[in-house]
Design a protein around this motif. Structure first.
Motif, PDB file in Angstrom:
ATOM      1  N   ASP A  64       0.870  -1.184   0.000  1.00 56.92           N
ATOM      2  CA  ASP A  64       0.000   0.000   0.000  1.00 56.92           C
ATOM      3  C   ASP A  64       0.901   1.226   0.000  1.00 56.92           C
ATOM      4  OD1 ASP A  64      -2.667  -0.904   0.018  1.00 56.92           O
ATOM      5  OD2 ASP A  64      -2.582  -1.339   2.165  1.00 56.92           O
ATOM      6  N   VAL A  65       0.647   2.143  -0.915  1.00 62.42           N
ATOM      7  CA  VAL A  65       1.598   3.238  -1.071  1.00 62.42           C
ATOM      8  C   VAL A  65       0.887   4.536  -1.439  1.00 62.42           C
ATOM      9  CG1 VAL A  65       2.035   2.798  -3.534  1.00 62.42           C
ATOM     10  CG2 VAL A  65       3.842   3.724  -2.140  1.00 62.42           C
ATOM     11  N   SER A  66       1.508   5.642  -1.048  1.00 63.26           N
ATOM     12  CA  SER A  66       1.072   6.957  -1.532  1.00 63.26           C
ATOM     13  C   SER A  66       2.318   7.685  -2.010  1.00 63.26           C
ATOM     14  CB  SER A  66       0.392   7.751  -0.408  1.00 63.26           C
ATOM     15  OG  SER A  66       1.296   7.973   0.660  1.00 63.26           O
ATOM     16  N   GLY A  67       2.128   8.588  -2.964  1.00 63.02           N
ATOM     17  CA  GLY A  67       3.286   9.319  -3.461  1.00 63.02           C
ATOM     18  C   GLY A  67       2.908  10.214  -4.620  1.00 63.02           C
ATOM     19  N   THR A  68       3.947  10.672  -5.306  1.00 64.30           N
ATOM     20  CA  THR A  68       3.773  11.621  -6.402  1.00 64.30           C
ATOM     21  C   THR A  68       4.327  10.993  -7.671  1.00 64.30           C
ATOM     22  OG1 THR A  68       4.166  13.343  -4.778  1.00 64.30           O
ATOM     23  CG2 THR A  68       4.266  14.008  -7.067  1.00 64.30           C
ATOM     24  N   VAL A  69       3.574  11.068  -8.757  1.00 66.45           N
ATOM     25  CA  VAL A  69       4.055  10.516 -10.033  1.00 66.45           C
ATOM     26  C   VAL A  69       5.316  11.282 -10.429  1.00 66.45           C
ATOM     27  CG1 VAL A  69       3.540  10.168 -12.478  1.00 66.45           C
ATOM     28  CG2 VAL A  69       1.746   9.805 -10.760  1.00 66.45           C
ATOM     29  N   ASP A  70       6.382  10.514 -10.724  1.00 66.59           N
ATOM     30  CA  ASP A  70       7.697  11.111 -10.917  1.00 66.59           C
ATOM     31  C   ASP A  70       8.236  10.857 -12.334  1.00 66.59           C
ATOM     32  OD1 ASP A  70      10.557  11.721  -9.901  1.00 66.59           O
ATOM     33  OD2 ASP A  70      10.673   9.621 -10.535  1.00 66.59           O
ATOM     34  N   ALA A  71       7.768   9.765 -12.972  1.00 65.97           N
ATOM     35  CA  ALA A  71       8.183   9.467 -14.356  1.00 65.97           C
ATOM     36  C   ALA A  71       7.127   8.563 -14.972  1.00 65.97           C
ATOM     37  CB  ALA A  71       9.544   8.778 -14.367  1.00 65.97           C
ATOM     38  N   LEU A  72       6.923   8.724 -16.287  1.00 63.92           N
ATOM     39  CA  LEU A  72       5.909   7.935 -16.991  1.00 63.92           C
ATOM     40  C   LEU A  72       6.584   7.000 -17.986  1.00 63.92           C
ATOM     41  CD1 LEU A  72       3.513  10.896 -18.006  1.00 63.92           C
ATOM     42  CD2 LEU A  72       3.276   9.421 -16.007  1.00 63.92           C
ATOM     43  N   GLY A  73       6.142   5.725 -18.023  1.00 66.07           N
ATOM     44  CA  GLY A  73       6.577   4.831 -19.089  1.00 66.07           C
ATOM     45  C   GLY A  73       5.792   5.151 -20.350  1.00 66.07           C
ATOM     46  N   ASP A  74       6.100   4.418 -21.448  1.00 65.00           N
ATOM     47  CA  ASP A  74       5.340   4.632 -22.691  1.00 65.00           C
ATOM     48  C   ASP A  74       3.886   4.213 -22.491  1.00 65.00           C
ATOM     49  OD1 ASP A  74       7.568   5.527 -23.966  1.00 65.00           O
ATOM     50  OD2 ASP A  74       8.108   3.541 -24.783  1.00 65.00           O
ATOM     51  N   ASP A  75       3.035   4.758 -23.314  1.00 58.64           N
ATOM     52  CA  ASP A  75       1.624   4.349 -23.386  1.00 58.64           C
ATOM     53  C   ASP A  75       0.854   4.555 -22.083  1.00 58.64           C
ATOM     54  OD1 ASP A  75       2.307   3.421 -25.939  1.00 58.64           O
ATOM     55  OD2 ASP A  75       2.858   1.448 -25.124  1.00 58.64           O
ATOM     56  N   VAL A  76       1.243   5.542 -21.321  1.00 62.17           N
ATOM     57  CA  VAL A  76       0.472   5.845 -20.097  1.00 62.17           C
ATOM     58  C   VAL A  76      -0.376   7.083 -20.365  1.00 62.17           C
ATOM     59  CG1 VAL A  76       0.619   6.603 -17.689  1.00 62.17           C
ATOM     60  CG2 VAL A  76       2.171   4.836 -18.535  1.00 62.17           C
ATOM     61  N   GLU A  77      -1.656   6.927 -20.146  1.00 59.96           N
ATOM     62  CA  GLU A  77      -2.561   8.063 -20.365  1.00 59.96           C
ATOM     63  C   GLU A  77      -3.251   8.436 -19.064  1.00 59.96           C
ATOM     64  OE1 GLU A  77      -5.214   6.987 -23.497  1.00 59.96           O
ATOM     65  OE2 GLU A  77      -3.562   6.832 -24.941  1.00 59.96           O
ATOM     66  N   GLY A  78      -3.603   9.693 -18.952  1.00 65.78           N
ATOM     67  CA  GLY A  78      -4.420  10.137 -17.816  1.00 65.78           C
ATOM     68  C   GLY A  78      -3.629  10.437 -16.558  1.00 65.78           C
ATOM     69  N   LEU A  79      -2.311  10.318 -16.616  1.00 59.21           N
ATOM     70  CA  LEU A  79      -1.487  10.652 -15.444  1.00 59.21           C
ATOM     71  C   LEU A  79      -0.397  11.629 -15.877  1.00 59.21           C
ATOM     72  CD1 LEU A  79      -1.072   7.118 -13.842  1.00 59.21           C
ATOM     73  CD2 LEU A  79      -2.180   9.067 -12.748  1.00 59.21           C
ATOM     74  N   THR A  80      -0.032  12.509 -14.960  1.00 60.85           N
ATOM     75  CA  THR A  80       0.965  13.542 -15.258  1.00 60.85           C
ATOM     76  C   THR A  80       1.987  13.549 -14.138  1.00 60.85           C
ATOM     77  OG1 THR A  80      -0.866  14.821 -16.165  1.00 60.85           O
ATOM     78  CG2 THR A  80       1.159  16.030 -15.752  1.00 60.85           C
ATOM     79  N   VAL A  81       3.232  13.840 -14.499  1.00 61.91           N
ATOM     80  CA  VAL A  81       4.268  13.979 -13.467  1.00 61.91           C
ATOM     81  C   VAL A  81       3.805  15.036 -12.460  1.00 61.91           C
ATOM     82  CG1 VAL A  81       6.629  14.791 -13.051  1.00 61.91           C
ATOM     83  CG2 VAL A  81       6.165  13.189 -14.929  1.00 61.91           C
ATOM     84  N   GLY A  82       3.901  14.695 -11.185  1.00 59.96           N
ATOM     85  CA  GLY A  82       3.470  15.624 -10.138  1.00 59.96           C
ATOM     86  C   GLY A  82       2.131  15.256  -9.518  1.00 59.96           C
ATOM     87  N   ASP A  83       1.375  14.327 -10.168  1.00 57.97           N
ATOM     88  CA  ASP A  83       0.080  13.924  -9.596  1.00 57.97           C
ATOM     89  C   ASP A  83       0.300  13.214  -8.244  1.00 57.97           C
ATOM     90  OD1 ASP A  83      -1.235  14.825 -11.821  1.00 57.97           O
ATOM     91  OD2 ASP A  83      -1.694  12.833 -12.642  1.00 57.97           O
TER      92      ASP A  83
END
Ligand SMILES: NC(=O)c1ccc[n+]([C@@H]2O[C@H](COP(=O)([O-])OP(=O)(O)OC[C@H]3O[C@@H](n4cnc5c(N)ncnc54)[C@H](OP(=O)(O)O)[C@@H]3O)[C@@H](O)[C@H]2O)c1
Length: 310
Positions: A64-83
């Motif tokens: 179980d984890v919480s955090g901030t999106v820091d990097a996106l792999g290919d083909d990822v939609e709907g998420l942004t760095v910093g979310d």
């Protein structure tokens, strides 16, 4: 990055704090800068080697984890760095007891905004367990009755809040240390199981008996008599069999929590609406995790503990 890992299963001493390579997200994955991971009893079971979950070694605990999106792999939609996000990570993969973790993008949902991001790690798998137990396995509906054994624990307080909100009448057992908490969670009736016989206190049959406590298996079997014909016995304590009663059509269901993105999103909404309380009893640092596992091995950890990554 700093991570807590074990290279072989065993006692708490197999946990080591190590400098490891920061993981790179593959296609369909994102990397999180971890705010916190939560400690669960199953982390102890996986580290000790007695849970049948096919982990690869070395393994980082903390699914179980919480955090901030820091990097996106290919083909990822709907998420942004910093979310800011929370996730129930696949249990067999590396968990969040680290500075960074890679997760399938479809495991993460927006974090609640009304509580600290680190505390939000206390929500995902436990609240999903409560929901699954009540409404998938228990099939509870408004107007029905549930008896919750061990309602003062982490899953129990989520279960009370979710059941009451769904219009279910909740009878909760608790020892004196948890009585105020189960009342605050909204239980309609509270039984102090240390002083009162549950069979005597429950005067009308219940639709579902939900067990969350390490009760004696014989006591568990005897409690099935409190369930109406055609009702259900549901248990999260997978280390012992769940009793039913075929002759009366009482089903037995053992919960194995499953990820569910839509449901986790709804749970987050409930938190932000003030309808679901996330309770964190302790916040520790990564270097304190081995000591926490040692405490848990001795049965001394109560409530939800989150492990801060920084
Ligand atoms: N199968 C799954 O997918 C799944 C998922 C999540 C959790 N789990 C398991 O579900 C169980 C509950 O989880 P949790 O996090 O809520 O645990 P928890 O916080 O430790 O709560 C368990 C509660 O059981 C009560 N209890 C202990 N001994 C008792 C007894 N002899 N009679 C009656 N009540 C007793 C305690 O209540 P008082 O506070 O009133 O003393 C305690 O608060 C654990 O075994 C956990 O490992 C399974």
């Amino acid at each position: 990055m700093k991570a807590v890992r074990f290279h072989e299963v065993g006692g708490p001493e197999v946990l080591r704090i190590e400098d490891v390579e920061t993981p790179t997200p593959a296609a369909g994955q994102v990397r999180l800068r971890v705010a916190a991971s939560a400690f669960s009893a199953a982390d102890n079971g996986m580290r000790a080697g007695f849970l049948p979950i096919p982990i690869e070694l070395p393994h980082v605990p903390g699914y179980d984890v919480s955090g901030t999106v820091d990097a996106l792999g290919d083909d990822v939609e709907g998420l942004t760095v910093g979310d800011a996000v929370v996730a129930f990570l696949p249990m067999e993969r590396d968990g969040g007891a680290a500075e960074y973790v890679v997760t399938p993008a479809d495991a993460v949902v927006a974090a609640p905004t009304s509580i600290p991001l680190a505390d939000a790690a206390g929500l995902p798998s436990v609240a999903l367990t409560a929901w699954q137990a009540l409404f998938d396995d228990g099939q509870l509906e408004a107007g029905q009755r549930v008896l919750v054994m061990g309602a003062g624990g982490v899953v129990g307080k989520y279960a009370i809040q979710l059941a009451v909100r769904a219009g279910v009448h909740v009878i909760a057992t608790a020892s004196p240390r948890s009585i105020d908490a189960v009342r605050a969670a909204g239980a309609d009736e509270v039984i102090d199981h240390t002083t009162t016989d549950v069979h005597t206190a429950v005067t009308e049959p219940v639709d579902v008996l939900l067990n969350l406590a390490p009760i004696d298996p014989e006591e568990f079997t005897a409690l099935v008599a409190l369930v109406r014909d055609g009702g259900a016995v549901v248990s999260t304590t997978a280390f012992m069999a769940t009793p039913g009663d075929e002759s009366r059509g009482v089903r037995a269901a053992t919960v194995f929590v499953l990820p569910n993105r839509a449901r986790l999103t709804e749970l987050v909404s409930l938190v932000d609406a003030g309808a679901l309380t996330v309770e964190v009893t302790r916040r520790i640092t990564l270097d304190q995790l081995p000591a926490l596992h040692a405490e848990a091995s001795e049965g001394r950890v109560t409530g939800k503990v989150v492990v801060l990554a920084e």
